[in-house]
Every structure is written in C-alpha cells, then in structure tokens.
Design a protein around this motif. Structure first.
Motif, mmCIF file in Angstrom:
data_model
loop_
_atom_site.group_PDB
_atom_site.id
_atom_site.type_symbol
_atom_site.label_atom_id
_atom_site.label_comp_id
_atom_site.label_asym_id
_atom_site.label_seq_id
_atom_site.Cartn_x
_atom_site.Cartn_y
_atom_site.Cartn_z
ATOM 1 N N GLU A 213 0.649 -0.964 -0.192
ATOM 2 C CA GLU A 213 0.081 0.023 0.073
ATOM 3 C C GLU A 213 0.863 1.463 0.076
ATOM 4 O OE1 GLU A 213 -2.349 -0.690 3.482
ATOM 5 O OE2 GLU A 213 -3.582 -2.191 2.522
ATOM 6 N N SER A 214 0.227 2.324 -0.471
ATOM 7 C CA SER A 214 1.053 3.426 -0.664
ATOM 8 C C SER A 214 1.887 4.003 0.737
ATOM 9 C CB SER A 214 0.129 4.911 -1.057
ATOM 10 O OG SER A 214 -0.870 4.920 -0.347
ATOM 11 N N HIS A 215 1.279 3.600 1.846
ATOM 12 C CA HIS A 215 1.888 4.140 3.106
ATOM 13 C C HIS A 215 2.759 3.054 3.691
ATOM 14 C CE1 HIS A 215 -0.487 7.932 2.608
ATOM 15 N NE2 HIS A 215 0.445 8.547 3.639
ATOM 16 N N HIS A 216 2.575 2.028 3.294
ATOM 17 C CA HIS A 216 3.391 0.726 3.655
ATOM 18 C C HIS A 216 3.691 -0.274 2.559
ATOM 19 C CE1 HIS A 216 4.758 -1.894 6.913
ATOM 20 N NE2 HIS A 216 3.997 -2.876 6.316
ATOM 21 N N LYS B 194 5.883 14.353 1.125
ATOM 22 C CA LYS B 194 4.744 14.047 2.153
ATOM 23 C C LYS B 194 4.637 12.774 2.476
ATOM 24 C CE LYS B 194 -0.300 14.665 2.128
ATOM 25 N NZ LYS B 194 -1.357 15.009 1.822
ATOM 26 N N LEU B 195 4.944 11.553 1.493
ATOM 27 C CA LEU B 195 4.675 10.172 1.877
ATOM 28 C C LEU B 195 5.679 9.854 3.141
ATOM 29 C CD1 LEU B 195 3.248 7.752 0.930
ATOM 30 C CD2 LEU B 195 5.124 7.292 -0.433
ATOM 31 N N SER B 196 6.822 10.432 3.256
ATOM 32 C CA SER B 196 8.019 10.281 4.049
ATOM 33 C C SER B 196 7.688 10.894 5.563
ATOM 34 C CB SER B 196 9.295 10.941 3.540
ATOM 35 O OG SER B 196 9.519 12.414 3.929
ATOM 36 N N GLY B 197 6.767 11.751 5.594
ATOM 37 C CA GLY B 197 6.487 12.232 6.768
ATOM 38 C C GLY B 197 7.196 13.386 7.386
ATOM 39 N N ALA C 227 3.310 6.382 -5.057
ATOM 40 C CA ALA C 227 2.389 6.532 -4.207
ATOM 41 C C ALA C 227 0.819 6.591 -4.766
ATOM 42 C CB ALA C 227 2.386 7.683 -3.400
#
Length: 301
Positions: A16-19, A115-118, A297
């Motif tokens: 998934e995009s965040h994992h 953004k995805l990296s936090g 993502a």
C-alpha cells in the motif's frame, strides 16, 4: 522509473502507498545530458547508454512480474530536440512507453514523495529538488501545496555554464549567484511574505551531504535505514564550503561521493548555500523520497 538528466532510477514495489515493500531499487548513472545539456540535444553515446539502461530495466520488470509500469521523463528529455527519437527507440526495443511530464507535474510528484515520508509538518516548508537539468521548488505543508515551480537551472546546466575550471574560481561563484538571483525571481516573489520553517532537500545531493557529515563524525550512515535527517546549519555550511573549494581529484577520491555526483556536487552545494543565505533559512533537512516515490504512491493508492 524516474528518467533524469544524470541518473535513471528503477523502483519496483508492492503493498500500500503508506506501507510498501521494495523489491528492486536501483540507480544507473546514464548521464543523458552529457555534452548536450544546454544545447538541447542528446549526444549519440548518451543516447545509447540510455537505451541500454532501459533494456536492463525491462529485464528486471519482466523478471519480477510487475503489473503496473510507469516511466517518467523530466528535464533532459523534455528539452532535447531528439527526445522523441529516444522515446521511440525505447518503445521499439522494450515496449516501455515513456511519459514526458512538465515542470509543474514534476514538482507535484516530488511533493507527494516528500509528504509520504512524513517530513512535512503543519508549518510551511520549502522543498527543493536539485536535478541535473532542473530544480523544483515547492512551498507547502503536510496538508497542501501553496506554490510550486520548476526552473531549468539544474546542476549539470550550472556546471556547463560556470564550472569550467577546478576548483571553481571565486569569480565563477559570484557569476553563478547573480545568475540564480536573476532566474529565481518568481520564487523570491512567492516567498516574500511567507515564513519558511525549514528547507527540505529532496534526495540527490542532500543524501551525499548527510553521508559526508556522518563520515566526518565517524557515525554509521545507511540510506536504506533512514527517510530523513536534520542538518546542523554550521556543519552543512562548512561541508558545502569545503566541497566548493575542493578539486576534482579530491572529490573523486572521497568514497562518500558517488561517481556521477563528483563534479555536480559543487553546483548543488552552491545552490544550497545560496538558498539558505538568500532566504535566511537556518533549518535544513534531507528527505530520501522524491519523484519516483510520489509516482509510486499514486500507483499503489
């Protein structure tokens, strides 16, 4: 695939995009802009290297049974008079359809990757991605982009224009700074009434900066284990100062600088210093995510 002016990147992942889980993550020093970056033409040997790299990428894509494939091309192919010839050659030999994106789209993908990296917070950050052909600037926070623009002032272009002798002479540094002052007027207008919390350098040269500083301090450093890190302002300015004053032989002998970045790291250092000083930015971070993670993502979402 992120097909840049200096390097071609291949990222194969699942999840998934965040994992997501990385299956293949490689970078090839294609140097597509070599010898022709400011002439708008891909010279024959760079053309051949690029096609050969895409054939290797195709083999890896087939071997890993990837079901969704995107190949994104940026500044070098965007501006080359024979860019479409390259795209046709790759399509003919591999079946891969390369998409050329404009600078606005490129900046948008970079923002999504960062953004995805936090790395982003509620405060306004200035994201900067120094490529070989172009540099993208994005103003925004964790929620949204407030302004973005791409400028054709990448490290390969600046090196071709200003870094003709080594070490780069003070007069060339001054000329480069005046050039940036002239080319980045839209950025300075956009940031005039904005309080910038920090500068986030997206991958590339900033990964090298982080690795070199860690090596100087005798600290372990592995890009596979981190997504971001904060710089000490004085350490970063001291390092970029050393790089600017160094010779090609000194940089080439430094194992912390990958071969494709040995010379372009000088221009990247000068751009970084210029931005910090021009916009009075004291907090600087590095983020390993960039365009390819932003594209990924969207594909995984």
């Amino acid at each position: 695939m992120d097909l840049g002016t200096n390097t071609f990147h291949l990222l194969i992942a699942e999840g998934e995009s965040h994992h997501y889980h990385e299956i293949v993550h490689i970078t090839e020093a294609v140097k597509l802009g070599e010898g022709g970056i400011n002439k708008g033409y891909i010279i024959p040997r760079a053309f051949a290297r690029g096609v050969s790299c895409m054939q290797r990428f195709h083999d890896l894509i087939e071997a890993n049974k990837a079901t969704k494939v995107r190949a994104i091309a940026t500044s070098a192919l965007r501006n080359a008079s024979n860019g479409h010839d390259f795209i046709e050659a790759v399509k003919d030999k591999t079946g891969i359809a390369i998409e050329i994106i404009d600078g606005e789209q490129e900046a948008g993908f970079i923002y999504q990757g960062v953004k995805l990296s936090g790395c982003l917070s509620a405060k306004t950050s200035l994201v900067m991605d120094i490529g070989g052909g172009s540099v993208e600037f994005i103003l925004g926070n964790a929620d949204k982009i407030t302004w973005k623009q791409s400028f054709e002032i990448g490290a390969a272009r600046l090196m071709d224009l200003f870094h003709r002798t080594d070490p780069i002479p003070p007069a060339s540094v001054e000329a480069l700074n005046l050039y940036l002052e002239d080319k980045l007027t839209d950025l300075f207008t956009a940031t005039a009434d904005t309080e910038i919390d920090k500068l986030i350098g997206s991958s590339g040269a900033f990964e090298t900066f982080a690795g070199l500083i860690a090596a100087e301090k005798g600290e372990p450093f592995n890009l596979k284990n981190i997504q971001s890190c904060d710089f000490d302002e004085e350490e970063l300015l001291a390092l970029t100062g050393k790089i600017v004053q160094s010779t090609h032989l000194q940089r080439a002998a430094n194992t912390g600088i990958i071969p494709v970045r040995v010379d372009m790291i000088v221009a990247a250092s000068l751009v970084t210093r210029f931005m910090m000083q021009r916009l009075h930015i004291h907090q600087v971070s590095m983020c390993t995510n960039s365009l390819k993670e932003g594209v990924l993502a969207g594909m995984l979402a």
